[in-house]
Design an enzyme around this catalytic site. Structure first.
Site, PDB file in Angstrom:
ATOM      1  N   THR A   1      26.889  93.654  14.657  1.00  0.00           N
ATOM      2  CA  THR A   1      26.308  94.301  15.718  1.00  0.00           C
ATOM      3  C   THR A   1      24.985  94.817  15.575  1.00  0.00           C
ATOM      4  OG1 THR A   1      28.334  94.274  17.107  1.00  0.00           O
ATOM      5  CG2 THR A   1      26.398  95.543  17.967  1.00  0.00           C
TER       6      THR A   1
ATOM      7  N   LYS B   1      25.911  90.742  23.451  1.00  0.00           N
ATOM      8  CA  LYS B   1      26.755  91.940  22.784  1.00  0.00           C
ATOM      9  C   LYS B   1      26.549  93.413  23.547  1.00  0.00           C
ATOM     10  CE  LYS B   1      30.168  93.841  20.422  1.00  0.00           C
ATOM     11  NZ  LYS B   1      30.181  93.679  18.947  1.00  0.00           N
TER      12      LYS B   1
ATOM     13  N   LYS C   1      26.844 103.958  17.671  1.00  0.00           N
ATOM     14  CA  LYS C   1      25.812 103.056  17.244  1.00  0.00           C
ATOM     15  C   LYS C   1      25.394 102.028  17.943  1.00  0.00           C
ATOM     16  CE  LYS C   1      26.865  99.598  14.629  1.00  0.00           C
ATOM     17  NZ  LYS C   1      26.897  98.120  14.667  1.00  0.00           N
TER      18      LYS C   1
END
Length: 290
Positions: free
Chosen positions: A97, A172, A240
């Site tokens: 990701t 995502k 993150k």
């Protein structure tokens, strides 16, 4: 069967690479900590390589599942990077990701060098990786995706191309945006039930089959009620991911007020020493700040 390389053997990459080997693919692995790669090779019968370049040499597909933008650049580029070892016509599949910016950057390099690049972040967590039941959301050129999808199927219950390069990463982001608000709502519900003096498990049994039901409710309510968070997807990694979501929202002019708020709540959890706790630890923050 394909010749594959897998770069990154963390809690996700280790079982994903194992599923490739179990499906009959020839797998070479690389990990920054070489002992993990050696252990994987002994367990699954593949081989390890000392650099990403050597792992990628001769591979039809090179998969990566590392930490962040910088980690991905490091395993892809440079004299020892995977791109230096990849052959024309091979395909790089990135399961990390990361930002769509680094995806576009690496996609352009790959295309110039004559091989494909598919951004393919995953959802389903460690359990999904171990059970071969991940959801994979992809971006990239259709022919590259069509070639990669049967190989990805070794560890996916669902794999879908969303659009051109970067679309998988943006999908995502949507996933993480939705989860952030959902987990905060579930945390508030569980904390409320406790304050109200009613049995949280009984509550979930009743409401879980209705409109309030979710994967998070089914899989996390018991550990939330038991104050157990040493499992699952870490708060550090969620922050993150949310930073990527918020930065992209700023770029495209999207409004994410709840996401921004929950991100700050996760910052509170980090300050409590919970950086490695599961994301459901938002309920612990509620109790601490009560």
């Amino acid at each position: 069967m394909a010749k594959c390389a897998f770069l990154g053997l963390g809690v996700m990459g280790h079982p994903m690479a194992g599923h490739l080997a179990a499906a009959g693919h020839e797998v070479t692995v690389y990990n920054r900590t070489a002992s993990k790669a050696d252990a994987w090779a002994q367990q699954h019968g593949g081989r390890m390589a000392p650099t990403p370049r050597e792992a990628a040499e001769g591979a039809d597909f090179v998969m990566a599942c590392v930490g962040n933008d910088d980690d991905l650049r490091q395993v892809c580029t440079g004299a020892d990077g995977a791109f230096a070892g990849m052959s024309e016509g091979a395909i790089f599949v990135d399961h990390t990701t990361v930002s769509s910016a680094v995806t576009h950057e690496l996609y352009a390099i790959a295309k110039a060098e004559g091989f494909g690049f598919v951004d393919a972040p995953v959802s389903g967590g460690q359990a999904g990786a171990e059970n071969g039941q991940l959801v994979v959301m992809c971006g990239g050129d259709q022919p590259d995706y069509d070639m990669a999808e049967p190989v990805i199927a070794a560890y996916a219950k669902l794999c879908k191309r969303i659009g051109d390069s970067g679309a998988g990463q943006k999908c995502k982001m949507v996933n993480q945006i939705c989860i952030a608000g959902l987990v905060q709502g579930l945390s508030e519900g569980m904390a409320f039930a406790e304050k109200a003096g009613i049995d949280g498990r009984a509550v979930v049994e009743v409401i879980g089959g209705g409109a309030a039901g979710s994967w998070q409710m089914v899989n996390r309510h018991e550990t939330m009620l038991d104050d157990k968070f040493d499992h699952g997807f870490a708060v550090d990694w969620m922050r993150k991911d949310l930073a990527i979501c918020l930065a992209t929202a700023e770029e495209i002019g999207a409004s994410l007020p709840v996401t921004a708020l929950v991100d700050q709540f996760y910052k509170d959890v980090q300050s409590m020493g919970g950086g490695r706790w599961d994301t459901s630890s938002l309920v612990k923050r509620l109790k601490a700040f009560d």
